[in-house]
Design an enzyme around this catalytic site. Sequence first.
Site, mmCIF file in Angstrom:
data_model
loop_
_atom_site.group_PDB
_atom_site.id
_atom_site.type_symbol
_atom_site.label_atom_id
_atom_site.label_comp_id
_atom_site.label_asym_id
_atom_site.label_seq_id
_atom_site.Cartn_x
_atom_site.Cartn_y
_atom_site.Cartn_z
ATOM 1 N N LYS A 177 0.101 4.228 -0.225
ATOM 2 C CA LYS A 177 -0.564 5.396 0.388
ATOM 3 C C LYS A 177 -0.373 6.642 -0.497
ATOM 4 C CE LYS A 177 0.219 3.329 4.881
ATOM 5 N NZ LYS A 177 0.038 3.459 6.315
ATOM 6 N N GLY A 206 2.143 2.162 10.719
ATOM 7 C CA GLY A 206 3.032 3.309 10.560
ATOM 8 C C GLY A 206 3.742 3.730 11.827
ATOM 9 N N GLU A 220 -5.284 -5.422 10.753
ATOM 10 C CA GLU A 220 -4.323 -4.334 10.911
ATOM 11 C C GLU A 220 -4.622 -3.584 12.204
ATOM 12 O OE1 GLU A 220 -2.408 -3.108 6.999
ATOM 13 O OE2 GLU A 220 -4.221 -1.914 7.196
ATOM 14 N N HIS A 227 -9.607 0.564 5.220
ATOM 15 C CA HIS A 227 -8.328 0.893 5.875
ATOM 16 C C HIS A 227 -8.591 1.863 7.032
ATOM 17 C CE1 HIS A 227 -4.244 2.218 6.574
ATOM 18 N NE2 HIS A 227 -3.829 1.199 5.836
ATOM 19 N N SER A 267 3.366 -2.145 10.378
ATOM 20 C CA SER A 267 4.818 -2.067 10.587
ATOM 21 C C SER A 267 5.540 -3.364 10.212
ATOM 22 C CB SER A 267 5.130 -1.655 12.028
ATOM 23 O OG SER A 267 4.649 -0.340 12.269
ATOM 24 N N ASN A 288 0.872 -1.179 0.000
ATOM 25 C CA ASN A 288 0.000 0.000 0.000
ATOM 26 C C ASN A 288 0.904 1.223 0.000
ATOM 27 O OD1 ASN A 288 -1.819 2.036 0.497
ATOM 28 N ND2 ASN A 288 -2.289 1.413 2.599
ATOM 29 N N GLU A 328 -6.990 4.296 8.046
ATOM 30 C CA GLU A 328 -6.755 5.708 7.739
ATOM 31 C C GLU A 328 -7.990 6.326 7.088
ATOM 32 O OE1 GLU A 328 -3.022 5.253 5.658
ATOM 33 O OE2 GLU A 328 -2.035 4.748 7.540
HETATM 34 C C1 PEP Z 1 -0.891 -0.076 5.888
HETATM 35 O O1 PEP Z 1 -0.880 1.018 5.344
HETATM 36 O O2 PEP Z 1 -1.813 -0.848 5.667
HETATM 37 C C2 PEP Z 1 0.203 -0.417 6.782
HETATM 38 C C3 PEP Z 1 0.159 -1.572 7.373
HETATM 39 O O3 PEP Z 1 1.225 0.503 6.934
HETATM 40 P P1 PEP Z 1 2.659 0.250 7.621
HETATM 41 O O4 PEP Z 1 3.202 -1.044 7.051
HETATM 42 O O5 PEP Z 1 3.469 1.424 7.244
HETATM 43 O O6 PEP Z 1 2.434 0.117 9.089
#
Ligand code: PEP
Length: 252
Positions: free
Chosen positions: A11, A173, A167, A95, A213, A9, A97
């Site tokens: 982003k 992040g 997640e 997601h 992460s 992803n 976010e």
């Molecule tokens: C994500 O955007 O779904 C995500 C898991 O980000 P990160 O790996 O940066 O934590």
Amino acid sequence: MRKKFVAGNWKMHTTRQTAISLAQELVTAIGQETAVDVAICPPFPYLLPVREVLSESCIALGAQNVHPEPQGAFTGEVSPVMLRDCGCHWVIVGHSERRRGLGESHEFIRRKLLAAVQHGLQVILCIGETKSERDAGQTLTIVRAQLEDSLPALKAEQLAHVVLAYEPVWAIGTGVNATPEQAQEVHAWVRAWLGAHFGSKLAETLRILYGGSVNSANAASLLAQPDIDGVLVGGASLKASEFLAIIQAAKC
Ligand code: PEP
């Protein structure tokens, strides 16, 4: 046997040129790799140039968002029909976010999920709890509510077009990933929930990714868990060597 799936992803990162270069590096390294399913989800404006780069490879193209309606007066939105037209195979829905950061409701996420599947997209449906919810012992309550509010909208055959991504919001992040044991506990619970609601066949075949992460150092231990069928990678998917190392870990 569930085939491992690694999705990136991107982003709101990259430029047209860096998106093309990153995709080119991945294609050169992965080529026709088929042991692991791989997808990348660039920002909307770069879907078409990245699609060109991916055309001769096994890497699938995904989008990061979709609107439930096929067309209409929805300024700034992108429809599932448009995503298909741009060569997208996958789309991320739910997601955190967007759920938390942009206030998307359960109902809106359910509509997106249904519309995406009806228009032939494969969906990565994200679920997960915040830090305060985990600390309050509500992880499974939150995850159950997210599942109950979305998946029952689909018919049995449509569920085959969904991959779940657990997640935990506190891991996205932040550089603090869930431990393999923490993630496995939730994944096993989700699989049991799927079995109870949709039958054992679906529970055994539907893939559940972990996201939060993930990097080249922790991917192998997460992917070694019996109910972790792949990873959704944010930050680490922006560096080809990191993302390739994660894909390599998924092969073992
Ligand atoms: C994500 O955007 O779904 C995500 C898991 O980000 P990160 O790996 O940066 O934590």
